[in-house]
Design a protein around this motif. Structure first.
Motif, PDB file in Angstrom:
ATOM      1  N   LEU A  23       0.827  -1.210   0.000  1.00 29.79           N
ATOM      2  CA  LEU A  23       0.000   0.000   0.000  1.00 29.79           C
ATOM      3  C   LEU A  23       0.861   1.260   0.000  1.00 29.79           C
ATOM      4  O   LEU A  23       0.489   2.271  -0.586  1.00 29.79           O
ATOM      5  N   ASP A  24       2.039   1.199   0.626  1.00 28.01           N
ATOM      6  CA  ASP A  24       2.912   2.372   0.652  1.00 28.01           C
ATOM      7  C   ASP A  24       3.374   2.783  -0.739  1.00 28.01           C
ATOM      8  O   ASP A  24       3.598   3.959  -1.006  1.00 28.01           O
ATOM      9  N   GLN A  25       3.536   1.817  -1.639  1.00 28.72           N
ATOM     10  CA  GLN A  25       3.912   2.123  -3.020  1.00 28.72           C
ATOM     11  C   GLN A  25       2.872   3.068  -3.627  1.00 28.72           C
ATOM     12  O   GLN A  25       3.213   4.085  -4.226  1.00 28.72           O
ATOM     13  N   THR A  26       1.610   2.757  -3.435  1.00 29.18           N
ATOM     14  CA  THR A  26       0.525   3.595  -3.957  1.00 29.18           C
ATOM     15  C   THR A  26       0.499   4.942  -3.255  1.00 29.18           C
ATOM     16  O   THR A  26       0.403   5.986  -3.912  1.00 29.18           O
ATOM     17  N   LEU A  27       0.583   4.933  -1.940  1.00 30.68           N
ATOM     18  CA  LEU A  27       0.476   6.183  -1.181  1.00 30.68           C
ATOM     19  C   LEU A  27       1.620   7.137  -1.475  1.00 30.68           C
ATOM     20  O   LEU A  27       1.409   8.338  -1.669  1.00 30.68           O
ATOM     21  N   LEU A  28       2.843   6.620  -1.488  1.00 29.77           N
ATOM     22  CA  LEU A  28       3.994   7.479  -1.768  1.00 29.77           C
ATOM     23  C   LEU A  28       4.026   7.898  -3.238  1.00 29.77           C
ATOM     24  O   LEU A  28       4.308   9.048  -3.556  1.00 29.77           O
ATOM     25  N   GLY A  29       3.720   6.963  -4.131  1.00 30.15           N
ATOM     26  CA  GLY A  29       3.711   7.274  -5.559  1.00 30.15           C
ATOM     27  C   GLY A  29       2.677   8.319  -5.932  1.00 30.15           C
ATOM     28  O   GLY A  29       2.879   9.122  -6.842  1.00 30.15           O
ATOM     29  N   SER A  30       1.578   8.337  -5.213  1.00 33.05           N
ATOM     30  CA  SER A  30       0.492   9.301  -5.476  1.00 33.05           C
ATOM     31  C   SER A  30       0.605  10.540  -4.582  1.00 33.05           C
ATOM     32  O   SER A  30      -0.284  11.388  -4.609  1.00 33.05           O
ATOM     33  N   ARG A  31       1.640  10.591  -3.778  1.00 32.94           N
ATOM     34  CA  ARG A  31       1.875  11.702  -2.838  1.00 32.94           C
ATOM     35  C   ARG A  31       0.678  11.911  -1.905  1.00 32.94           C
ATOM     36  O   ARG A  31       0.260  13.037  -1.656  1.00 32.94           O
ATOM     37  N   LEU A  32       0.159  10.818  -1.397  1.00 37.32           N
ATOM     38  CA  LEU A  32      -0.988  10.872  -0.488  1.00 37.32           C
ATOM     39  C   LEU A  32      -0.577  10.775   0.978  1.00 37.32           C
ATOM     40  O   LEU A  32      -1.347  11.142   1.853  1.00 37.32           O
ATOM     41  N   LEU A  33       0.622  10.277   1.239  1.00 36.25           N
ATOM     42  CA  LEU A  33       1.094  10.173   2.619  1.00 36.25           C
ATOM     43  C   LEU A  33       1.636  11.528   3.048  1.00 36.25           C
ATOM     44  O   LEU A  33       2.522  12.085   2.412  1.00 36.25           O
ATOM     45  N   ASP A  34       1.062  12.070   4.120  1.00 35.13           N
ATOM     46  CA  ASP A  34       1.474  13.392   4.601  1.00 35.13           C
ATOM     47  C   ASP A  34       2.617  13.319   5.593  1.00 35.13           C
ATOM     48  O   ASP A  34       3.500  14.184   5.591  1.00 35.13           O
ATOM     49  N   GLU A  35       2.598  12.314   6.462  1.00 33.04           N
ATOM     50  CA  GLU A  35       3.641  12.148   7.467  1.00 33.04           C
ATOM     51  C   GLU A  35       3.935  10.672   7.670  1.00 33.04           C
ATOM     52  O   GLU A  35       3.019   9.844   7.662  1.00 33.04           O
ATOM     53  N   LEU A  36       5.218  10.385   7.884  1.00 34.01           N
ATOM     54  CA  LEU A  36       5.659   9.046   8.238  1.00 34.01           C
ATOM     55  C   LEU A  36       6.358   9.146   9.588  1.00 34.01           C
ATOM     56  O   LEU A  36       7.374   9.831   9.711  1.00 34.01           O
ATOM     57  N   HIS A  37       5.766   8.524  10.601  1.00 36.25           N
ATOM     58  CA  HIS A  37       6.380   8.466  11.929  1.00 36.25           C
ATOM     59  C   HIS A  37       7.130   7.143  11.984  1.00 36.25           C
ATOM     60  O   HIS A  37       6.530   6.090  12.192  1.00 36.25           O
ATOM     61  N   LEU A  38       8.429   7.222  11.755  1.00 34.57           N
ATOM     62  CA  LEU A  38       9.276   6.052  11.677  1.00 34.57           C
ATOM     63  C   LEU A  38       9.950   5.842  13.025  1.00 34.57           C
ATOM     64  O   LEU A  38      10.858   6.575  13.405  1.00 34.57           O
ATOM     65  N   TRP A  39       9.470   4.846  13.762  1.00 36.86           N
ATOM     66  CA  TRP A  39       9.983   4.522  15.094  1.00 36.86           C
ATOM     67  C   TRP A  39      11.207   3.628  14.914  1.00 36.86           C
ATOM     68  O   TRP A  39      11.071   2.439  14.619  1.00 36.86           O
ATOM     69  N   VAL A  40      12.403   4.163  15.082  1.00 34.20           N
ATOM     70  CA  VAL A  40      13.626   3.397  14.919  1.00 34.20           C
ATOM     71  C   VAL A  40      14.023   2.827  16.288  1.00 34.20           C
ATOM     72  O   VAL A  40      14.360   3.571  17.205  1.00 34.20           O
ATOM     73  N   PHE A  41      13.945   1.506  16.394  1.00 35.58           N
ATOM     74  CA  PHE A  41      14.254   0.801  17.647  1.00 35.58           C
ATOM     75  C   PHE A  41      15.753   0.476  17.689  1.00 35.58           C
ATOM     76  O   PHE A  41      16.321   0.074  16.673  1.00 35.58           O
ATOM     77  N   PRO A  42      16.384   0.591  18.850  1.00 35.09           N
ATOM     78  CA  PRO A  42      17.810   0.312  18.968  1.00 35.09           C
ATOM     79  C   PRO A  42      18.092  -1.188  19.067  1.00 35.09           C
ATOM     80  O   PRO A  42      18.581  -1.699  20.078  1.00 35.09           O
ATOM     81  N   VAL A  43      17.753  -1.891  18.011  1.00 33.20           N
ATOM     82  CA  VAL A  43      17.923  -3.342  17.981  1.00 33.20           C
ATOM     83  C   VAL A  43      18.249  -3.755  16.546  1.00 33.20           C
ATOM     84  O   VAL A  43      17.810  -3.105  15.597  1.00 33.20           O
ATOM     85  N   ILE A  44      19.037  -4.801  16.408  1.00 35.89           N
ATOM     86  CA  ILE A  44      19.339  -5.386  15.100  1.00 35.89           C
ATOM     87  C   ILE A  44      18.649  -6.746  15.062  1.00 35.89           C
ATOM     88  O   ILE A  44      18.927  -7.616  15.900  1.00 35.89           O
ATOM     89  N   ALA A  45      17.729  -6.916  14.118  1.00 38.44           N
ATOM     90  CA  ALA A  45      16.969  -8.160  14.031  1.00 38.44           C
ATOM     91  C   ALA A  45      17.714  -9.227  13.226  1.00 38.44           C
ATOM     92  O   ALA A  45      17.509 -10.412  13.435  1.00 38.44           O
ATOM     93  N   GLY A  46      18.546  -8.808  12.284  1.00 40.30           N
ATOM     94  CA  GLY A  46      19.318  -9.759  11.494  1.00 40.30           C
ATOM     95  C   GLY A  46      18.606 -10.287  10.270  1.00 40.30           C
ATOM     96  O   GLY A  46      19.196 -10.423   9.216  1.00 40.30           O
ATOM     97  N   LYS A  47      17.321 -10.579  10.399  1.00 41.88           N
ATOM     98  CA  LYS A  47      16.563 -11.069   9.250  1.00 41.88           C
ATOM     99  C   LYS A  47      15.098 -10.726   9.446  1.00 41.88           C
ATOM    100  O   LYS A  47      14.648 -10.461  10.564  1.00 41.88           O
ATOM    101  N   GLY A  48      14.368 -10.738   8.353  1.00 43.09           N
ATOM    102  CA  GLY A  48      12.945 -10.437   8.381  1.00 43.09           C
ATOM    103  C   GLY A  48      12.566  -9.505   7.254  1.00 43.09           C
ATOM    104  O   GLY A  48      13.418  -9.058   6.479  1.00 43.09           O
ATOM    105  N   ASP A  49      11.274  -9.241   7.146  1.00 45.40           N
ATOM    106  CA  ASP A  49      10.786  -8.325   6.118  1.00 45.40           C
ATOM    107  C   ASP A  49      11.406  -6.955   6.330  1.00 45.40           C
ATOM    108  O   ASP A  49      11.482  -6.463   7.461  1.00 45.40           O
ATOM    109  N   ARG A  50      11.826  -6.323   5.251  1.00 46.40           N
ATOM    110  CA  ARG A  50      12.525  -5.044   5.313  1.00 46.40           C
ATOM    111  C   ARG A  50      11.579  -3.894   4.986  1.00 46.40           C
ATOM    112  O   ARG A  50      10.630  -4.032   4.222  1.00 46.40           O
TER     113      ARG A  50
END
Length: 182
Positions: free
Chosen positions: A120-147
């Motif tokens: 869904l983010d592809q559509t929202l960002l591509g159409s400039r519909l997302l006004d704000e992104l609150h990106l919570w950066v956690f102080p942890v390294i997961a090593g693997k998983g969806d990016r």
């Protein structure tokens, strides 16, 4: 016009998958306070199919606190091509997701809060519909998983609106689409 605000958890190595595994040690009172701040300005949720399915399974069992009660009561707008029978106060967005989100944003009301990151983010960002992104950066390294935003094809510039530091090490970057100086 309403704002569309996304709230997303991510590790230092860009992993968004399974935040209940790597994020739980950081969910404290300050974390909750910031989450409640985001929820206080919203009156509806926008969710992709996978996030909707996970939330619809987990959240209805939670109640008795203002955050859970509000998230359960809010209308949910779900972007899905496969689900037809939605529950949990949810409606399916029209097939033209960008047009449906534009119509929602043009309605009167509070912010539209989006959880989960994916197609869904592809559509929202591509159409400039997302006004704000609150990106919570956690102080942890997961090593693997969806990016984070793996499905994005095009370069997307964001500019920093604000930051919020939580004592446990989480830093929330408040970003908006657009090139610096825009």
């Amino acid at each position: 016009m309403r704002k569309l605000v996304e709230s997303t958890f991510v590790t230092l190595d860009g992993v968004i998958g399974d935040p209940q595994v790597w994020g739980m040690p950081y969910w404290d009172a300050q974390h909750q306070e910031y989450a409640e701040h985001l929820m206080s300005t919203a009156d509806a949720l926008v969710l992709g199919r996978q996030t909707y399915e996970a939330f619809a399974e987990a959240w209805p069992q939670r109640s008795g606190d203002s955050y859970s009660d509000k998230i359960n009561a809010m209308p949910k707008h779900v972007a899905t091509r496969t689900l037809t029978d939605l529950t949990w106060n949810a409606t399916r967005l029209a097939d033209d997701t960008a047009q449906a989100i534009t119509a929602l944003k043009n309605q009167q009301g509070g912010d539209l809060l989006k959880f989960g990151t994916g197609e869904l983010d592809q559509t929202l960002l591509g159409s400039r519909l997302l006004d704000e992104l609150h990106l919570w950066v956690f102080p942890v390294i997961a090593g693997k998983g969806d990016r984070l935003l793996d499905s994005l094809i095009d370069t997307t510039h964001l500019h920093l609106l604000d930051t919020h530091r939580i004592d446990n090490g989480i830093v929330v970057h408040v970003l908006a689409p657009g090139t610096p100086g825009e």
